[in-house]
Every structure is written in structure tokens, then in C-alpha cells.
Design an enzyme around this catalytic site. Structure first.
Site, mmCIF file in Angstrom:
data_model
loop_
_atom_site.group_PDB
_atom_site.id
_atom_site.type_symbol
_atom_site.label_atom_id
_atom_site.label_comp_id
_atom_site.label_asym_id
_atom_site.label_seq_id
_atom_site.Cartn_x
_atom_site.Cartn_y
_atom_site.Cartn_z
ATOM 1 N N TRP A 79 -10.420 -8.631 2.929
ATOM 2 C CA TRP A 79 -11.193 -8.867 1.683
ATOM 3 C C TRP A 79 -11.406 -10.460 1.604
ATOM 4 C CZ3 TRP A 79 -7.753 -4.839 2.019
ATOM 5 C CH2 TRP A 79 -8.424 -3.550 1.600
ATOM 6 N N ARG A 108 0.886 -1.235 0.035
ATOM 7 C CA ARG A 108 0.025 0.073 -0.101
ATOM 8 C C ARG A 108 0.978 1.245 -0.021
ATOM 9 N NH1 ARG A 108 -4.168 3.053 3.473
ATOM 10 N NH2 ARG A 108 -5.694 3.452 1.901
ATOM 11 N N HIS A 165 0.624 4.000 -2.722
ATOM 12 C CA HIS A 165 -0.055 5.470 -2.315
ATOM 13 C C HIS A 165 1.144 6.467 -2.802
ATOM 14 C CE1 HIS A 165 -3.770 5.206 0.001
ATOM 15 N NE2 HIS A 165 -3.830 4.258 -0.694
#
Ligand code: HEM
Length: 286
Positions: free
Chosen positions: A195, A33, A37
Site C-alpha cells: 500500500w 495481521r 484475524h
């Protein structure tokens, strides 16, 4: 040419991924991540183009962007490696860590190109922005908040954000497959849960679950809406559900659910492209 030993850095990153006191036992998802980002602020039409070059997330307002909440942990995990290999730029280290993390979780190899860390006037690739020596103004280098996607929104917003960066529908669906790993944290994004059942294994399970599970709305105490499976063990963001509501996106969800090799190939090239955003090979020093 640089004689820097990137293999040694890769091994050092690999050695810190397992961490039993963090989340599901691995820091790999949060490193992915961070790489995303750091790169996903890219806007080629802005005087402040953003992207992974500069490692600008070390500075406000990017460091304090709500979208980046929690990534201070990822940056802190990598700090000892930066100390061990001071010649590598943060911009290279953060993006390389994402690549190493994906592969270590069973994902595809991703092509990654370093910047050159020699101190000449003309240098190339990823460098770190240093406000104390650079002649480039802060406002031209630190991207403003609001460029990263909002998880509460749907397909129009997703397309606006990713088309801005030069991705097409197929690449968008491939990139979102990274949600097969990691989890949402109530105290970071305001969403909660993983998820998939295997949040530290890279796979195409995200697509399989998107299609075969019946997803119902769930309202959190903070007012946010996400989706839950019937057992309330897994979650999807409104932005994830957009991939099955939109017919064009859905075609690729169906493809990747059936064909893991194609997903791996597409993810690998889209992620590699993402990490190059804003990186001018052969440019002036930042
Ligand atoms: C529409 C686009 C996207 C939206 C709205 C979105 C949103 C989110 C949100 C809300 C979280 C939870 C953060 C937290 O609470 O810690 C998250 C986590 C994550 N995202 Fe995305 N994301 C998007 C695209 C991507 C892409 C393109 C990648 C990588 C290629 C990615 C990789 C990840 C990973 C690995 C995590 C788990 C982090 C962890 O476990 O700490 N996401 N995302």
C-alpha cells in the site's frame, strides 16, 4: 497474581522481527495481521462468539479459512517463542506479538492485558482452547468461516463486519490504517503489492496516499480487481478505496492524513479494543 515475565517475551518477539529472507525484511506486518484475524471473528450475538480468546485459529475450519491464508507463517514464526516461554497462552502470545510489532515499526504503544495462566477452575482473560480436555464443544468455540471482511467489497460490507464487533466509523478508518504496513500476496489473498513505499514503517502514509494518488482499476490474471497508482508500484483494495468514496469515512481519512498524532491515539485505542474482543475477564476455564 502471575509472576510471568512478559517483558522477556516482548524482547524475544522483538528479536525475531527483522528477517531478511521474508517479504520486505520484516515479519512484523504478518504478525499484526495474525493478531487482527485472531480477534476479528468476534460476533457477540452468536452462540460461538469467536475473538482472540482460545487461539482457535490452530483448528479447522478457522485455520483453513481462505481469509487466513499465509497466517500459518506468522504462527510458525512465533512457535520457538512459545517453546521458550511455555507458560504464555497462544492467545496472549499472538495478540502481544501484534502489539510489539506495531511499536517496533514506529507505531504507537498499545495497551495490552494478559490472561492469567494459572490452573484454577476460574481463570480470567485469554486462554487456549484444548479440545481434549474442554467440555465446550468445538462448534461453540471455533468460529465458522466468513466473519472476516472481504477485500473485494465496499462500505456496506465493511460496516456490517465492524459494527458487528462494536466499532464505529471513526474506529473503522483508524484500524484500516494498519494497511500502511505489509503487502498483499497473490498466493494468499489473490491481491498483490504494498500500500505504501515503506511497508515496514508504521505511519499515516496510507491516508496521505489514499487522498493524493490517482487510483485506477487494475485487473489481475486471476480475475480480481484492485487499484494501482500511475507508476503501478502501489496498490489499494476495493475495501481501501471505499474509505474515500464514502463521505463519512472520508472525513476521518482526511483527519488522519493531516494529523498523525490523532491517528496514533485512535489506532492505539481501537487496536487495543480489537484484541480484547471475546475475552471475558473472570470466566470459567475454556
Ligand atoms: C475491511 C477490512 C480489511 C480488509 C478487507 C483487509 C484485507 C486484507 C488483505 C486482502 C490483505 C492481504 C493479505 C495477503 O495477501 O497476504 C491484508 C493484509 C494486511 N492487513 Fe488487512 N484488511 C482489513 C482490515 C485490516 C485491519 C483492521 C488490520 C489491522 C488492524 C489489517 C492489517 C493488515 C496487515 C498488517 C496486512 C499485511 C500482512 C502482510 O504483510 O503479510 N487489515 N488485508
Amino acid at each position: 497474581m502471575s509472576s510471568n515475565n512478559y517483558t522477556a517475551v516482548e524482547n524475544a518477539i522483538r528479536s525475531i522481527l527483522k528477517n531478511n529472507s521474508y517479504d520486505d525484511g520484516s515479519i512484523a506486518p504478518v504478525l499484526v495481521r495474525l493478531a487482527w484475524h485472531a480477534s476479528g471473528t468476534y460476533d457477540p450475538r452468536s452462540p460461538c462468539p469467536g475473538g482472540s480468546n482460545g487461539a482457535t485459529m490452530r483448528y479447522a475450519p478457522e485455520s483453513t479459512d481462505g481469509a487466513n491464508a499465509g497466517l500459518e507463517h506468522a504462527r510458525a514464526f512465533l512457535e520457538p517463542i512459545k517453546k521458550q516461554f511455555p507458560w504464555i497462552s497462544y492467545a496472549d502470545l499472538w495478540t502481544l506479538a501484534g502489539v510489539v510489532a506495531i511499536e517496533a515499526m514506529g507505531g504507537p504503544k498499545v495497551r495490552w492485558t494478559p490472561g492469567m495462566s494459572f490452573n484454577t477452575i476460574r481463570s480470567s482473560g485469554r486462554q487456549d482452547y484444548d479440545p481434549s480436555t474442554s467440555r465446550i464443544k468445538f462448534a461453540k468455540i471455533i468460529p465458522p468461516n466468513g466473519r472476516l471482511p472481504d477485500a473485494a467489497q465496499g462500505q456496506k460490507h465493511i460496516r456490517d463486519v465492524f459494527y458487528r464487533m462494536g466499532f464505529d466509523d471513526r474506529e473503522i478508518v483508524a484500524l484500516l490504517g494498519a494497511h500502511t504496513i505489509g503487502r498483499c500476496h497473490a498466493n494468499r489473498s489473490g491481491f498483490e503489492g504494498p500500500w505504501t513505499y515503506t511497508p515496514t514503517r508504521f505511519s499515516n502514509q496510507y491516508y496521505v496516499l489514499l487522498l493524493k494518488t490517482s487510483w485506477d482499476k487494475k485487473f489481475l490474471a486471476n480475475g480480481n480487481m484492485q487499484y494501482k497508482d500511475p507508476e503501478d508500484e502501489l496498490m489499494m483494495l476495493p475495501a481501501d478505496i471505499a474509505l474515500i468514496l464514502d463521505p463519512k469515512f472520508r472525513t476521518f481519512v482526511e483527519l488522519y492524513a493531516k494529523d498523525k498524532d490523532t491517528f496514533y491515539r485512535d489506532f492505539s485505542s481501537a487496536f487495543s479494543k480489537l484484541l480484547e474482543l471475546g475475552v471475558k475477564r473472570n470466566q470459567n476455564k475454556l
